[in-house]
Scaffold this motif. Structure first.
Motif, PDB file in Angstrom:
ATOM      1  N   THR A   1       9.629  -3.647   6.442  1.00 25.12           N
ATOM      2  CA  THR A   1       9.740  -2.943   7.722  1.00 25.12           C
ATOM      3  C   THR A   1       9.567  -1.452   7.482  1.00 25.12           C
ATOM      4  N   ILE A   2       8.648  -0.856   8.271  1.00 29.26           N
ATOM      5  CA  ILE A   2       8.366   0.566   8.130  1.00 29.26           C
ATOM      6  C   ILE A   2       8.650   1.326   9.428  1.00 29.26           C
ATOM      7  N   GLY A   3       8.963   0.615  10.550  1.00 28.40           N
ATOM      8  CA  GLY A   3       9.249   1.267  11.818  1.00 28.40           C
ATOM      9  C   GLY A   3       9.690   0.252  12.848  1.00 28.40           C
ATOM     10  N   ARG A   4       9.782   0.740  14.192  1.00 25.27           N
ATOM     11  CA  ARG A   4      10.222  -0.100  15.280  1.00 25.27           C
ATOM     12  C   ARG A   4       9.257   0.046  16.455  1.00 25.27           C
ATOM     13  N   VAL A   5       9.086  -1.107  17.188  1.00 26.58           N
ATOM     14  CA  VAL A   5       8.211  -1.102  18.352  1.00 26.58           C
ATOM     15  C   VAL A   5       8.835  -0.197  19.418  1.00 26.58           C
ATOM     16  N   GLY A   6       7.917   0.588  20.103  1.00 24.82           N
ATOM     17  CA  GLY A   6       8.411   1.490  21.144  1.00 24.82           C
ATOM     18  C   GLY A   6       7.380   1.640  22.244  1.00 24.82           C
ATOM     19  N   ALA A   7       7.544   2.708  23.047  1.00 21.35           N
ATOM     20  CA  ALA A   7       6.661   2.982  24.188  1.00 21.35           C
ATOM     21  C   ALA A   7       6.345   4.460  24.251  1.00 21.35           C
ATOM     22  N   THR A   8       6.164   5.095  23.086  1.00 21.65           N
ATOM     23  CA  THR A   8       5.853   6.514  23.042  1.00 21.65           C
ATOM     24  C   THR A   8       4.361   6.728  23.203  1.00 21.65           C
ATOM     25  N   GLY A   9       4.005   7.925  23.698  1.00 21.63           N
ATOM     26  CA  GLY A   9       2.603   8.240  23.899  1.00 21.63           C
ATOM     27  C   GLY A   9       2.080   7.713  25.220  1.00 21.63           C
TER      28      GLY A   9
ATOM     29  N   VAL B   1       0.504   5.711   9.153  1.00 13.18           N
ATOM     30  CA  VAL B   1      -0.776   5.282   8.567  1.00 13.18           C
ATOM     31  C   VAL B   1      -0.489   4.712   7.189  1.00 13.18           C
ATOM     32  N   LEU B   2      -0.852   3.385   7.003  1.00 15.66           N
ATOM     33  CA  LEU B   2      -0.663   2.693   5.718  1.00 15.66           C
ATOM     34  C   LEU B   2      -2.038   2.454   5.099  1.00 15.66           C
ATOM     35  N   GLU B   3      -2.234   3.024   3.884  1.00 18.38           N
ATOM     36  CA  GLU B   3      -3.518   2.851   3.175  1.00 18.38           C
ATOM     37  C   GLU B   3      -3.355   1.786   2.101  1.00 18.38           C
ATOM     38  N   LEU B   4      -4.273   0.759   2.164  1.00 15.63           N
ATOM     39  CA  LEU B   4      -4.243  -0.351   1.205  1.00 15.63           C
ATOM     40  C   LEU B   4      -5.019   0.021  -0.047  1.00 15.63           C
ATOM     41  N   GLU B   5      -4.982  -0.858  -1.048  1.00 12.67           N
ATOM     42  CA  GLU B   5      -5.615  -0.559  -2.326  1.00 12.67           C
ATOM     43  C   GLU B   5      -7.128  -0.433  -2.204  1.00 12.67           C
ATOM     44  N   ASP B   6      -7.743  -1.143  -1.269  1.00 15.85           N
ATOM     45  CA  ASP B   6      -9.204  -1.080  -1.114  1.00 15.85           C
ATOM     46  C   ASP B   6      -9.639   0.063  -0.195  1.00 15.85           C
ATOM     47  N   GLY B   7      -8.713   0.904   0.228  1.00 18.43           N
ATOM     48  CA  GLY B   7      -9.039   2.047   1.074  1.00 18.43           C
ATOM     49  C   GLY B   7      -8.944   1.774   2.558  1.00 18.43           C
TER      50      GLY B   7
ATOM     51  N   GLY C   1       0.815  -1.195   0.000  1.00 17.18           N
ATOM     52  CA  GLY C   1       0.000   0.000   0.000  1.00 17.18           C
ATOM     53  C   GLY C   1       0.849   1.244   0.000  1.00 17.18           C
ATOM     54  N   THR C   2       0.230   2.332   0.439  1.00 17.08           N
ATOM     55  CA  THR C   2       0.894   3.634   0.409  1.00 17.08           C
ATOM     56  C   THR C   2       0.855   4.242   1.809  1.00 17.08           C
ATOM     57  N   ILE C   3       2.007   4.782   2.224  1.00 18.01           N
ATOM     58  CA  ILE C   3       2.055   5.482   3.520  1.00 18.01           C
ATOM     59  C   ILE C   3       1.553   6.895   3.289  1.00 18.01           C
ATOM     60  N   THR C   4       0.460   7.233   3.967  1.00 17.57           N
ATOM     61  CA  THR C   4      -0.192   8.535   3.790  1.00 17.57           C
ATOM     62  C   THR C   4       0.130   9.496   4.925  1.00 17.57           C
ATOM     63  N   SER C   5       0.594   8.955   6.092  1.00 14.95           N
ATOM     64  CA  SER C   5       0.885   9.827   7.225  1.00 14.95           C
ATOM     65  C   SER C   5       1.950   9.179   8.095  1.00 14.95           C
TER      66      SER C   5
ATOM     67  N   SER D   1      10.855   4.082   9.843  1.00 12.93           N
ATOM     68  CA  SER D   1      11.812   3.816   8.772  1.00 12.93           C
ATOM     69  C   SER D   1      11.346   4.407   7.450  1.00 12.93           C
ATOM     70  N   VAL D   2      10.060   4.357   7.155  1.00  8.85           N
ATOM     71  CA  VAL D   2       9.487   4.876   5.915  1.00  8.85           C
ATOM     72  C   VAL D   2       8.370   5.829   6.319  1.00  8.85           C
ATOM     73  N   THR D   3       8.369   7.029   5.794  1.00  9.53           N
ATOM     74  CA  THR D   3       7.368   8.025   6.160  1.00  9.53           C
ATOM     75  C   THR D   3       6.452   8.374   4.997  1.00  9.53           C
ATOM     76  N   SER D   4       6.773   7.879   3.787  1.00  9.73           N
ATOM     77  CA  SER D   4       5.926   8.167   2.623  1.00  9.73           C
ATOM     78  C   SER D   4       6.214   7.141   1.542  1.00  9.73           C
ATOM     79  N   GLY D   5       5.292   7.162   0.522  1.00 12.96           N
ATOM     80  CA  GLY D   5       5.509   6.290  -0.624  1.00 12.96           C
ATOM     81  C   GLY D   5       4.870   4.913  -0.461  1.00 12.96           C
ATOM     82  N   SER D   6       5.113   4.111  -1.482  1.00 12.69           N
ATOM     83  CA  SER D   6       4.528   2.761  -1.530  1.00 12.69           C
ATOM     84  C   SER D   6       5.481   1.764  -0.889  1.00 12.69           C
ATOM     85  N   VAL D   7       4.843   0.760  -0.282  1.00 13.23           N
ATOM     86  CA  VAL D   7       5.592  -0.315   0.362  1.00 13.23           C
ATOM     87  C   VAL D   7       4.950  -1.638   0.008  1.00 13.23           C
ATOM     88  N   GLY D   8       5.686  -2.735   0.159  1.00 12.12           N
ATOM     89  CA  GLY D   8       5.163  -4.059  -0.101  1.00 12.12           C
ATOM     90  C   GLY D   8       4.881  -4.796   1.194  1.00 12.12           C
TER      91      GLY D   8
END
Length: 335
Positions: free
Chosen positions: A296-304, A267-273, A251-255, A285-292
């Motif tokens: 890996t797009i990030g790491r587990v943490g304890a923020t928030g 936020v990862l948006e898939l083809e069906d919305g 899909g595509t990373i929108t946020s 790791s990835v903040t925009s664009g398409s991914v498969g």
């Protein structure tokens, strides 16, 4: 010869002359005594005229005397009288037969008796015939009733057999229909299961678990004061900080960035919305664009707003949340 036959009542006869000295006998007023009883001779005014009754009696007496004299010269003839049934005549009939026991008198007396016997036999035959007809009619009616009863019994048996056969056919047809329906249902379910398996197998190559080495701690819909809405809106994968967070599908990373209580969020948006939210990340790791899928797009943490390191995963479609566990399983993933 004097006559032995009794004289008619009311008439007294004089002794008849012998056969050799027989001549014309002309009774006169002096030689004929007046009859006793009701039958009296009326004297005619002419003097010579005589009553026809007196003359007739004289002739009968003379003929009778001659006949008796002649009968005595002849041999006696035995007369056989038939045995007659007793029709209630009693002694009178017997006395009459004895009085009339000679010659034509006996024959005349037998005739009425024969007629009565014939009439009685005729009545007996008619009665027997009538009784026979009545019995025949009764037997015919009884036979007709028996035939009708047998016909009704046979018809009832046929109807019962037909009803039983119909019930058996209906039961067999229902059993066959149920068996066919069950077989069709089973075949349909098997086909649907096969299709689902094929779909899941196909999706398994297209979808991936969001992380590894995890423990599920909080499920979708759990209630608690820790969540602002009053219940948990996602699925928590507890894992050590720095554990890779992967794209569940292409899909595509929108946020990507800080999101208050969610900490760092992608936020990862898939083809069906469908939107997949990755929250409480320690890094992105990835903040925009398409991914498969599986990337890996990030790491587990304890923020928030957290109590320990974990990946808070939310699945949203049309602005509403849904159970992430059910959605992942629908994609053929074993969580």
């Amino acid at each position: 010869m004097a006559s032995n036959s009794p004289a008619p009542e009311g008439i007294e006869l004089q002794e008849a002359p012998t056969a050799g000295a027989w001549g014309e006998w002309n009774p006169t007023e002096d030689s004929a005594r007046p009859p006793r009883g009701k039958h009296r001779v009326v004297k005619q005014r002419g003097g010579l005229a005589r009553s026809s009754t007196v003359l007739g009696v004289g002739v009968i007496a003379a003929v009778g005397a001659s006949g008796i004299a002649t009968a005595q010269d002849r041999p006696q003839v035995a007369i056989s009288m038939p045995s007659l049934p007793d029709f209630g005549l009693g002694g009178a009939g017997g006395q009459h037969a004895e009085a009339e026991g000679s010659g034509a008198g006996a024959e005349a007396a037998a005739k009425p008796t024969g007629i009565i016997a014939q009439q009685t036999a005729g009545h007996t035959d008619a009665g027997a015939t009538l009784v026979g007809r009545i019995l025949q009619q009764a037997e015919s009616q009884e036979s007709a009733a028996d035939s009708q009863a047998r016909a009704q019994a046979e018809r009832a048996a046929q109807e019962a057999a037909a009803a039983q056969a119909k019930a058996q056919r209906e039961a067999a047809q229902k059993e066959a229909d149920d068996a066919r329906a069950a077989a069709e249902k089973e075949a349909k379910e098997a086909a649907e299961a096969k299709v689902e398996q094929e779909r899941i197998a196909k999706l398994a190559g297209s979808y991936s678990l969001p992380t590894s080495a995890y423990t599920l701690t909080s499920h979708y819909g759990d209630a608690g004061s820790m969540w602002s809405s009053g219940h948990h809106t996602g699925l928590d994968f507890a894992a050590p900080t720095g554990t890779p967070a992967k794209a569940v599908a292409g899909g595509t990373i929108t946020s990507a960035g800080w999101s208050g209580a969610y900490g760092y969020r992608i936020v990862l948006e898939l083809e069906d919305g469908t939107e997949i939210w990755y929250c409480h990340l320690s890094s992105m790791s990835v903040t925009s664009g398409s991914v498969g899928a599986g990337e890996t797009i990030g790491r587990v943490g304890a923020t928030g707003n957290v109590t320990g390191p974990h990946l808070h995963l939310e699945v949203r479609k049309g602005g509403s949340t849904m159970d992430p566990l059910a959605w992942l399983e629908s994609k053929g993933l074993s969580v």
